[in-house]
Scaffold this active site. Structure first.
Site, PDB file in Angstrom:
ATOM      1  N   CYS A   1       1.080  -1.155   0.039  1.00  0.00           N
ATOM      2  CA  CYS A   1       0.124   0.116  -0.066  1.00  0.00           C
ATOM      3  C   CYS A   1       0.857   1.049   0.026  1.00  0.00           C
ATOM      4  CB  CYS A   1      -1.054   0.016   1.246  1.00  0.00           C
ATOM      5  SG  CYS A   1      -1.947   1.347   1.337  1.00  0.00           S
TER       6      CYS A   1
ATOM      7  N   CYS B   1      -0.532   3.980   2.217  1.00  0.00           N
ATOM      8  CA  CYS B   1      -0.146   3.981   3.548  1.00  0.00           C
ATOM      9  C   CYS B   1       1.462   4.094   3.968  1.00  0.00           C
ATOM     10  CB  CYS B   1      -0.535   2.402   4.201  1.00  0.00           C
ATOM     11  SG  CYS B   1      -1.987   1.857   3.415  1.00  0.00           S
ATOM     12  N   ASP B   2       2.119   3.489   3.249  1.00  0.00           N
ATOM     13  CA  ASP B   2       3.496   3.682   3.869  1.00  0.00           C
ATOM     14  C   ASP B   2       4.463   4.549   2.839  1.00  0.00           C
ATOM     15  OD1 ASP B   2       2.690   1.747   5.440  1.00  0.00           O
ATOM     16  OD2 ASP B   2       2.929  -0.092   4.007  1.00  0.00           O
TER      17      ASP B   2
END
Ligand code: NAP
Length: 300
Positions: A127, A130-131
């Protein structure tokens, strides 16, 4: 006794909830992880009619809040089984339904490399939204040739110093618009006709070994690897009540009906031509309206 139990709080499941609540039905939505499903991974959605651009997170949160506002309840329990008599068994309890909508979507496909899972959280991610922030001014690789990989590469190119976009073929499966944008980014290097063979590092990711179609090997030093090679359904646990195709998607040839009366499939979880946000919410609404129409009537 619930009128409709919905399994999965992604766009399909939450849309089912929205339609069922507006019809005054008693419902429950189960979600194993977080609401939103895969759309949470989309940093920007630009192809949903009448909404020019919205982040995946905002889309999911707006829909979740819309359901909550109508009194909808999302229970964060993992569903383990559906019985033939319409009980939904979770990690905690048993719930009885009149009808059930399966909207569990699909999971990120893994490369299935030996140490892939060991490196999750140590450089390997599924992701970018997200990261991605963890890799500011670092070197990263994205693997895949669909819209997700292209979008991830574009997103990461604005954060990282360099992005390798590794794809196993010459042509991308994703939209031409994204392919064009990728080609314009000076810090995205295409590594085509290539597959990742190994993930290397001691405590964290340090490099990946890539092999091209002629068998030539190349080691790329990277701090991050974003795997964006599509999704796979996880429907084995529903096999007693639905038929699955060879890829594991629920067969629902005539739309949202499964082989079991009163059990429906909506969204990416089912066999279909196009897995998009628009088709997920379409399925969600059709499944709810169909369940409402067909559900067994109360005995007088
Ligand atoms: P996808 O379209 O299924 O693409 C997966 C890619 O990964 C393909 O290029 C495939 O290669 C490659 N791949 C699959 N297995 C692999 C393996 N074992 N090793 C290496 N490469 C592998 O998946 P997606 O990009 O996640 O998109 C899923 C759906 O969501 C699509 O319908 C997409 O259009 C949609 N989506 C839309 C948007 C948007 O509209 N903004 C954003 C994201 C996703 P091959 O091409 O060789 O098969």
């Amino acid at each position: 006794m619930y009128d409709i139990i919905i399994i999965g709080a992604g766009p399909a499941g939450l849309t089912s909830a929205l339609y069922a609540l507006r019809a005054n039905k008693k419902i429950l939505v189960f979600e194993a992880k977080s609401y939103g499903g895969q759309i949470l991974n989309a940093h920007m959605v630009e192809n949903y009619p009448a909404i020019e651009a919205i982040s995946g997170y905002d889309f999911a949160t707006n829909l979740y809040n819309q359901v909550k506002k109508l009194g909808g309840e999302v229970v964060f329990e993992t569903v383990l089984k559906i019985t033939e008599d319409y009980k939904v068994i979770t990690s905690k309890k048993e719930y009885q339904a009149k009808t059930i909508i399966i909207a569990t979507g699909a999971e990120n496909r893994k490369l299935n490399l030996e140490n892939e899972q060991e490196f999750v959280g140590k450089g390997v991610s599924y992701c970018a939204t997200c990261d991605g922030n963890l890799f500011k001014d670092k070197v990263v690789a994205v693997n895949g040739g669909g819209n997700t990989a292209l979008e991830d590469a574009l997103y990461l190119a604005n954060l990282a110093s360099k992005v390798y976009l590794i794809h196993r073929r010459q042509e991308f499966r994703g939209e031409a618009k994204y392919v064009k944008e990728v080609s314009k980014m000076a810090n995205i290097e295409l590594v085509l006709d290539s597959q990742i063979k190994t993930i290397n590092g001691k405590d964290k990711l340090e490099s990946i070994k890539v092999t091209n179609k002629d068998g030539q090997e190349n080691t790329l030093k990277v701090d991050g690897l974003f795997i964006a090679i599509g999704q796979e359904p996880k429907n084995e646990l529903f096999k007693n009540v639905v038929d699955l195709d060879e890829k594991g998607y629920i067969i629902s040839n005539d739309g949202v009906h499964t082989k079991t009366p009163y059990i429906y499939a909506a969204g990416d979880v089912r066999q279909k031509q196009l897995r998009q946000l628009t088709t997920a919410v379409s399925d969600g609404s059709i499944a709810a309206v169909t369940a409402i129409k067909e559900m067994p009537k109360e005995e007088a």
